[in-house]
Design a protein around this motif. Sequence first.
Motif, PDB file in Angstrom:
ATOM      1  N   ARG A  87       0.840  -1.212   0.000  1.00  0.00           N
ATOM      2  CA  ARG A  87       0.000   0.000   0.000  1.00  0.00           C
ATOM      3  C   ARG A  87       0.875   1.263   0.000  1.00  0.00           C
ATOM      4  NH1 ARG A  87      -3.136   2.233  -2.046  1.00  0.00           N
ATOM      5  NH2 ARG A  87      -4.335   3.835  -1.106  1.00  0.00           N
ATOM      6  N   THR A  88       1.975   1.231   0.764  1.00  0.00           N
ATOM      7  CA  THR A  88       2.899   2.364   0.808  1.00  0.00           C
ATOM      8  C   THR A  88       3.468   2.616  -0.584  1.00  0.00           C
ATOM      9  OG1 THR A  88       3.521   1.673   3.046  1.00  0.00           O
ATOM     10  CG2 THR A  88       4.920   3.304   1.995  1.00  0.00           C
ATOM     11  N   GLN A  89       3.874   1.554  -1.254  1.00  0.00           N
ATOM     12  CA  GLN A  89       4.433   1.688  -2.599  1.00  0.00           C
ATOM     13  C   GLN A  89       3.401   2.260  -3.571  1.00  0.00           C
ATOM     14  OE1 GLN A  89       7.607   1.458  -3.330  1.00  0.00           O
ATOM     15  NE2 GLN A  89       7.904   1.049  -1.170  1.00  0.00           N
ATOM     16  N   SER A  90       2.153   1.873  -3.419  1.00  0.00           N
ATOM     17  CA  SER A  90       1.086   2.391  -4.264  1.00  0.00           C
ATOM     18  C   SER A  90       0.910   3.899  -4.063  1.00  0.00           C
ATOM     19  CB  SER A  90      -0.219   1.652  -3.949  1.00  0.00           C
ATOM     20  OG  SER A  90      -1.299   2.234  -4.625  1.00  0.00           O
ATOM     21  N   VAL A  91       0.968   4.344  -2.818  1.00  0.00           N
ATOM     22  CA  VAL A  91       0.818   5.772  -2.530  1.00  0.00           C
ATOM     23  C   VAL A  91       2.037   6.547  -3.021  1.00  0.00           C
ATOM     24  CG1 VAL A  91       0.618   7.487  -0.671  1.00  0.00           C
ATOM     25  CG2 VAL A  91      -0.832   5.461  -0.658  1.00  0.00           C
ATOM     26  N   ARG A  92       3.227   5.975  -2.897  1.00  0.00           N
ATOM     27  CA  ARG A  92       4.433   6.632  -3.445  1.00  0.00           C
ATOM     28  C   ARG A  92       4.288   6.813  -4.964  1.00  0.00           C
ATOM     29  NH1 ARG A  92       8.611   6.976   0.269  1.00  0.00           N
ATOM     30  NH2 ARG A  92       8.575   5.413   1.930  1.00  0.00           N
ATOM     31  N   ALA A  93       3.776   5.796  -5.636  1.00  0.00           N
ATOM     32  CA  ALA A  93       3.571   5.887  -7.083  1.00  0.00           C
ATOM     33  C   ALA A  93       2.528   6.962  -7.406  1.00  0.00           C
ATOM     34  CB  ALA A  93       3.136   4.532  -7.639  1.00  0.00           C
ATOM     35  N   PHE A  94       1.469   7.018  -6.622  1.00  0.00           N
ATOM     36  CA  PHE A  94       0.439   8.042  -6.801  1.00  0.00           C
ATOM     37  C   PHE A  94       1.071   9.431  -6.673  1.00  0.00           C
ATOM     38  CE2 PHE A  94      -2.761  11.000  -5.358  1.00  0.00           C
ATOM     39  CZ  PHE A  94      -3.859  10.710  -6.147  1.00  0.00           C
ATOM     40  N   ALA A  95       1.904   9.626  -5.656  1.00  0.00           N
ATOM     41  CA  ALA A  95       2.562  10.922  -5.449  1.00  0.00           C
ATOM     42  C   ALA A  95       3.459  11.269  -6.636  1.00  0.00           C
ATOM     43  CB  ALA A  95       3.360  10.911  -4.150  1.00  0.00           C
ATOM     44  N   LEU A 106       4.801  16.618  -0.075  1.00  0.00           N
ATOM     45  CA  LEU A 106       5.387  16.030   1.130  1.00  0.00           C
ATOM     46  C   LEU A 106       4.695  14.716   1.429  1.00  0.00           C
ATOM     47  CD1 LEU A 106       7.149  16.159   3.732  1.00  0.00           C
ATOM     48  CD2 LEU A 106       5.280  17.476   4.778  1.00  0.00           C
ATOM     49  N   LEU A 107       5.483  13.650   1.594  1.00  0.00           N
ATOM     50  CA  LEU A 107       4.935  12.369   2.041  1.00  0.00           C
ATOM     51  C   LEU A 107       4.977  12.384   3.558  1.00  0.00           C
ATOM     52  CD1 LEU A 107       6.709   9.988  -0.488  1.00  0.00           C
ATOM     53  CD2 LEU A 107       4.361  10.831  -0.558  1.00  0.00           C
ATOM     54  N   TRP A 108       3.798  12.278   4.192  1.00  0.00           N
ATOM     55  CA  TRP A 108       3.674  12.423   5.637  1.00  0.00           C
ATOM     56  C   TRP A 108       3.151  11.134   6.260  1.00  0.00           C
ATOM     57  CZ3 TRP A 108       5.690  15.925   8.666  1.00  0.00           C
ATOM     58  CH2 TRP A 108       5.260  16.004   9.986  1.00  0.00           C
ATOM     59  N   ASP A 109       3.833  10.654   7.274  1.00  0.00           N
ATOM     60  CA  ASP A 109       3.445   9.430   7.984  1.00  0.00           C
ATOM     61  C   ASP A 109       2.005   9.550   8.472  1.00  0.00           C
ATOM     62  OD1 ASP A 109       3.142   7.255   9.680  1.00  0.00           O
ATOM     63  OD2 ASP A 109       4.957   7.660  10.832  1.00  0.00           O
ATOM     64  N   GLU A 110       1.167   8.655   7.992  1.00  0.00           N
ATOM     65  CA  GLU A 110      -0.250   8.718   8.366  1.00  0.00           C
ATOM     66  C   GLU A 110      -0.685   7.577   9.283  1.00  0.00           C
ATOM     67  OE1 GLU A 110      -3.513   7.056   6.245  1.00  0.00           O
ATOM     68  OE2 GLU A 110      -2.388   7.205   4.375  1.00  0.00           O
ATOM     69  N   ARG A 111       0.261   6.872   9.864  1.00  0.00           N
ATOM     70  CA  ARG A 111      -0.147   5.802  10.771  1.00  0.00           C
ATOM     71  C   ARG A 111      -1.115   6.357  11.808  1.00  0.00           C
ATOM     72  NH1 ARG A 111       5.728   3.548  12.277  1.00  0.00           N
ATOM     73  NH2 ARG A 111       6.218   5.672  11.700  1.00  0.00           N
TER      74      ARG A 111
END
Length: 158
Positions: A87-95, A106-111
């Motif tokens: 899921r993290t990789q998918s969001v990085r690709a989206f960004a 900015l990629l921000w930790d959303e835990r």
Amino acid sequence: MIAGEAMTFLSALPPDGGRLAGLDVGTRTIGVATCDASWAFATPSETIERTKFSVDLARLRSFIDRNRIVGIVVGLPLNMDGSDSPRTQSVRAFARNLEPLALPTLLWDERWSTVAVERAMIEADVSRAKRSAAVDKLAAAHILQGAIDALVNLPRAG
């Protein structure tokens, strides 16, 4: 420009600040939030139903133009130990795919963001249907608030 650190992101923004958008990127929806130009508070804005990326990008571009957004904060769903997941990789690709918007990102930790929002709504006795309709944009506001709280404490250039 995609940043993983607040200071790098801050240095890419206009020196006088400006409005930011927060995104909670899910598989079916994108929660969107904004903050005021002085970065005091984040406000949930809308939920975009995901379709084709080109359509999603057009809707985001329209939102950004209407709200005079100068930077984007994207929630990054890390594992509890801080490692990446599929899921993290998918969001990085989206960004990365947001590059045509030409805005600092900015990629921000959303835990815990969705969990925190769900708990708050349950405590407020919000019905399950209303929680489902609002959780994504509220999670985006939670993510953005965390980022702006960190950003206002960093020294600005100039």
